[in-house]
Design an enzyme around this catalytic site. Structure first.
Site, PDB file in Angstrom:
ATOM      1  N   ARG A  61       0.825  -1.201   0.000  1.00  0.00           N
ATOM      2  CA  ARG A  61       0.000   0.000   0.000  1.00  0.00           C
ATOM      3  C   ARG A  61       0.868   1.263   0.000  1.00  0.00           C
ATOM      4  NH1 ARG A  61      -4.408   0.353   4.622  1.00  0.00           N
ATOM      5  NH2 ARG A  61      -2.564   0.851   5.834  1.00  0.00           N
TER       6      ARG A  61
ATOM      7  N   LYS B  26      -2.447   6.911   1.586  1.00  0.00           N
ATOM      8  CA  LYS B  26      -2.409   7.124   3.033  1.00  0.00           C
ATOM      9  C   LYS B  26      -1.431   8.258   3.278  1.00  0.00           C
ATOM     10  CE  LYS B  26      -2.312   4.439   7.289  1.00  0.00           C
ATOM     11  NZ  LYS B  26      -3.724   4.579   7.671  1.00  0.00           N
TER      12      LYS B  26
ATOM     13  N   GLU C 235     -16.081   6.557   5.102  1.00  0.00           N
ATOM     14  CA  GLU C 235     -15.330   6.039   6.246  1.00  0.00           C
ATOM     15  C   GLU C 235     -15.239   7.137   7.296  1.00  0.00           C
ATOM     16  OE1 GLU C 235     -11.137   5.256   5.638  1.00  0.00           O
ATOM     17  OE2 GLU C 235     -11.017   6.645   3.978  1.00  0.00           O
TER      18      GLU C 235
END
Ligand SMILES: *Cc1c(COP(=O)(O)O)cnc(C)c1O
Length: 340
Positions: free
Chosen positions: A81, A183, A219
């Site tokens: 990721r 992220k 989210e």
């Protein structure tokens, strides 16, 4: 083990550890990397990270298991990721095998502060990368630093597994289309106003909706959602603009393959959550935190069947996931990396 840390009462905060891992990218390549006792970063005033927020990060944990091992949970997925985040931000990828080696090195160097089994605390690892040389025109930096520091942590939400409350904010979640899979601090910086506002109004977190239609559940600031419907199906929102949580992917696997539950990854409309019986937030930091109530402009849009305790299926998921992480339950193949 470090005798000065009160493991049972740790919050989710930064405690400086002795060692961190550092590798530098220059002239098109990464150096060999070192462990350092220097917790400070010195960079140019015009560094890419300071001017154009060219930085991304990861988060994972090291656990002390029942039989005394120290393990990490699926670090290969964090490596992958982070590589995706780097590509999206025009940063060089830190090779995935070297990411895992660095994780191993930094945990080993700080093994004394991996909290004891059963204490409720864990060692949080924060890998991150940033553009370190001077840029003033809008373009990617040419030099980067990759680091991993560690800090022992307790539960993310005070009170452990007590259900928390959320609200639907007026603010859109920061991550615009396309950056949901990154992220990165840039997404978090833009969410700080919404979270401070939520706290001021007595809520623990925000339930962000999709910014295009504001009808679908996305989210929270740093965790994905898991819902349980009346018939016991475990449901999680499918969206291109949320961060693909490793905890969520693991929980959905556990639900289907270990607990034999029905699972669905699909669009979740805000209008349907009133019919769900359980709601929880999942992430490395949040683990699986039950939600008691979600409020949309002073109207309850979700109330858990049990607002005082973790719901029945949430509890099963929580016990199985943490059981796997702490070595009480056999892990699916490849999920556990023993640090030796
Ligand atoms: C890190 C993060 C999560 C949780 O992902 P995990 O891999 O489970 O830790 C969820 N949402 C956002 C925005 C995140 O940054």
């Amino acid at each position: 083990m470090d005798k000065n840390i009160d493991w049972a009462n740790l919050g989710f905060g930064y405690i400086q550890s002795e060692y961190r891992y550092i590798s530098n990218f220059k002239d098109g390549k990464w150096d060999d990397g070192v462990l350092s006792t220097d917790a400070n970063v010195t960079i140019n005033e015009s560094a890419g990270v300071l001017q154009y927020a060219q930085t991304c990060f990861e988060g994972l944990k090291a656990y002390r298991t029942k039989d005394g091992n120290v393990v990490c949970f699926r670090p290969d997925l964090n490596a992958k990721r982070m590589a995706d985040s780097c590509r999206r931000l025009e940063m060089p990828v830190f090779p995935e095998d070297r990411f895992i080696e660095a994780v191993e090195k930094v945990v080993k160097a700080n093994i004394d502060i991996v909290p004891p089994y059963g204490s409720g605390a864990t060692l949080y690892l924060r890998p991150y990368m940033f553009g370190s040389n001077a840029v003033i025109g809008v373009k990617p930096a040419t030099e980067y630093q990759f680091r991993i520091f560690v800090t022992p942590v307790g539960p993310y939400f005070k009170g452990g597994v007590k259900p928390i409350t959320l609200r639907v904010p007026d603010f859109d979640r920061a991550a615009p289309r396309g950056t949901g899979h990154v992220k990165a601090g840039l997404n978090y910086a833009m969410s700080l106003h919404a979270i401070v506002d939520a706290h001021n109004q007595g809520y623990n977190e925000n339930m962000y909706l999709d910014s295009a239609t504001r009808t679908k559940v996305e989210e929270t600031g740093g965790a994905n959602f898991i819902f349980v419907s009346k018939d016991g199906t475990v449901i999680t929102p499918k969206s291109d603009t949320i961060l693909p949580s490793i905890t969520r992917r693991s929980l959905m696997y556990v639900a289907e393959h270990c607990l034999g539950l029905k699972t669905e990854e699909r669009e979740v409309l805000v209008d349907e959550i009133k019919d769900f019986t359980e709601c929880a937030l999942c992430g490395t930091a949040a683990v699986l935190s039950p939600v008691a109530r979600v409020v949309d402009h002073s109207k309850d849009i979700f109330v858990a069947k049990d607002t005082e305790n973790m719901g029945e299926i949430t509890k099963k998921l929580y016990d199985t996931l943490t059981g796997i992480q702490m070595g009480r339950i056999e892990a699916p193949n490849g999920w556990i990396k023993v640090i030796q």
